[in-house]
Motif scaffolding. Structure first.
Motif, PDB file in Angstrom:
ATOM      1  N   ARG A 234      -5.835   3.163   0.078  1.00  0.00           N
ATOM      2  CA  ARG A 234      -5.454   1.935   0.784  1.00  0.00           C
ATOM      3  C   ARG A 234      -6.233   1.807   2.094  1.00  0.00           C
ATOM      4  NH1 ARG A 234      -4.205  -2.195  -1.243  1.00  0.00           N
ATOM      5  NH2 ARG A 234      -3.196  -2.860   0.685  1.00  0.00           N
TER       6      ARG A 234
ATOM      7  N   GLY B 102      -4.141   1.645   5.535  1.00  0.00           N
ATOM      8  CA  GLY B 102      -4.885   2.733   6.141  1.00  0.00           C
ATOM      9  C   GLY B 102      -6.163   2.247   6.793  1.00  0.00           C
TER      10      GLY B 102
ATOM     11  N   ALA C 170      -3.959   7.697   3.361  1.00  0.00           N
ATOM     12  CA  ALA C 170      -3.882   6.725   2.262  1.00  0.00           C
ATOM     13  C   ALA C 170      -5.291   6.276   1.899  1.00  0.00           C
ATOM     14  CB  ALA C 170      -3.024   5.531   2.671  1.00  0.00           C
TER      15      ALA C 170
ATOM     16  N   ASP D  21       2.487  -2.452   0.133  1.00  0.00           N
ATOM     17  CA  ASP D  21       1.400  -1.480   0.071  1.00  0.00           C
ATOM     18  C   ASP D  21       1.100  -0.907   1.451  1.00  0.00           C
ATOM     19  OD1 ASP D  21       1.065  -1.832  -2.656  1.00  0.00           O
ATOM     20  OD2 ASP D  21      -0.547  -3.308  -2.431  1.00  0.00           O
ATOM     21  N   ASP D  22       0.797   0.391   1.474  1.00  0.00           N
ATOM     22  CA  ASP D  22       0.423   1.052   2.723  1.00  0.00           C
ATOM     23  C   ASP D  22      -0.851   0.435   3.294  1.00  0.00           C
ATOM     24  OD1 ASP D  22       2.560   2.730   2.289  1.00  0.00           O
ATOM     25  OD2 ASP D  22       1.349   4.448   1.663  1.00  0.00           O
TER      26      ASP D  22
ATOM     27  N   VAL E  91       2.564   6.088   7.234  1.00  0.00           N
ATOM     28  CA  VAL E  91       2.176   6.685   5.958  1.00  0.00           C
ATOM     29  C   VAL E  91       2.543   8.175   5.970  1.00  0.00           C
ATOM     30  CG1 VAL E  91       0.206   7.365   4.526  1.00  0.00           C
ATOM     31  CG2 VAL E  91       0.310   5.052   5.495  1.00  0.00           C
TER      32      VAL E  91
ATOM     33  N   THR F 236      -1.300   4.060   8.728  1.00  0.00           N
ATOM     34  CA  THR F 236      -1.788   5.331   9.267  1.00  0.00           C
ATOM     35  C   THR F 236      -1.813   5.238  10.796  1.00  0.00           C
ATOM     36  OG1 THR F 236      -4.070   4.551   8.951  1.00  0.00           O
ATOM     37  CG2 THR F 236      -3.115   5.937   7.206  1.00  0.00           C
TER      38      THR F 236
END
Length: 252
Positions: free
Chosen positions: A230, A183, A227, A180-181, A95, A128
């Motif tokens: 997320r 986290g 993020a 989609d990220d 990220v 992350t």
């Protein structure tokens, strides 16, 4: 079941991806620099890479090197994968690689773009930082009586096994592009995370917030690597530490 090649398959993330995919019944090949039968240095590429890719439908690229060369490694992997007719390339990124001008992040972004331009179906997941990275950071800093921490910087650590589960899920599916990220569950100050590490290890250290300079530091301070929208991970840093030190008494 699809034959899947995992690069860096004995590393912090890769070994969990391999375990997950094998549990799902896939034929998984592990490629590393030193582990037979697919011991290949991707930065150089050789006939071993062609053998590893022969009959492979999907590649999950987890390999990375602190010594550099990730861009060349990706070029060699992608070229060989195209020759072998691999249908799906999956890449784990970080990220904020497009927001934080940190050298390693720039490299990860460059590799992302290679996957996008590969002419092959691709999927990129950004996550992350892993709990493990913070653990190693604090472990090193705590060797001194004073632990210097970057001032006004937060982090959002995520459990590596949760990321591995998501990567395996993506590898089983069709190419999805940039997904989609992912986290961790909490955005925390570095000070609070370091304090949790010290509590878990039963150590006393002075925590000193050090202001730094430069565009990379400013981007980290602004949260470019976070993020919060997320925060899909579930395992906290304290839970990671509790498992790490389960059954161990006294100072670690």
């Amino acid at each position: 079941m699809t034959t899947i090649l995992v690069t860096g398959g004995t590393g912090t993330l890769g070994r969990h991806v391999v375990t997950r995919l094998r549990a799902d019944g896939h034929d998984v090949r592990v490629l590393t620099r030193h582990t037979p039968p697919y011991a290949v240095d991707l930065r150089e590429g050789d006939d071993g890479l062609e053998r590893a890719l022969d009959g492979t439908g999907t590649v999950v690229h987890c390999a990375t090197s602190a010594r550099g060369g990730d861009e060349q490694a990706a070029r060699n992997l992608i070229a060989a994968a195209r020759r072998a007719g691999v249908a799906h390339l999956v890449y784990i990124s970080i990220v904020g690689v497009d927001r934080v001008p940190f050298p390693y992040y720039r490299t990860k972004l460059a590799v992302e773009r290679q996957f996008e331009d590969s002419g092959t179906g691709w999927t990129v997941l950004r996550a992350t930082q892993f709990h493990d990275l913070l653990f190693r950071l604090f472990q090193g800093l705590s060797k001194s009586p004073v632990m210097p921490l970057p001032a006004r910087v937060k982090d959002q650590p995520v459990e590596v096994r949760e990321v591995a589960h998501r990567l395996a899920e993506l590898a089983r599916g069709a190419p999805a592009g940039r997904v989609d990220d992912m986290g961790g569950p909490e955005v925390r100050t570095m000070h609070s995370l370091a304090r949790s590490y010290l509590d878990a290890t039963r150590r006393r250290r002075a925590l000193v917030k050090v202001p730094l300079r430069g565009p990379a530091y400013e981007a980290f301070r602004a949260g470019g690597h976070l993020a919060p929208e997320r925060a899909v991970g579930t395992r906290t840093f304290e839970e990671f530490l509790a498992e790490r030190f389960a059954g161990k008494g006294g100072r670690r």
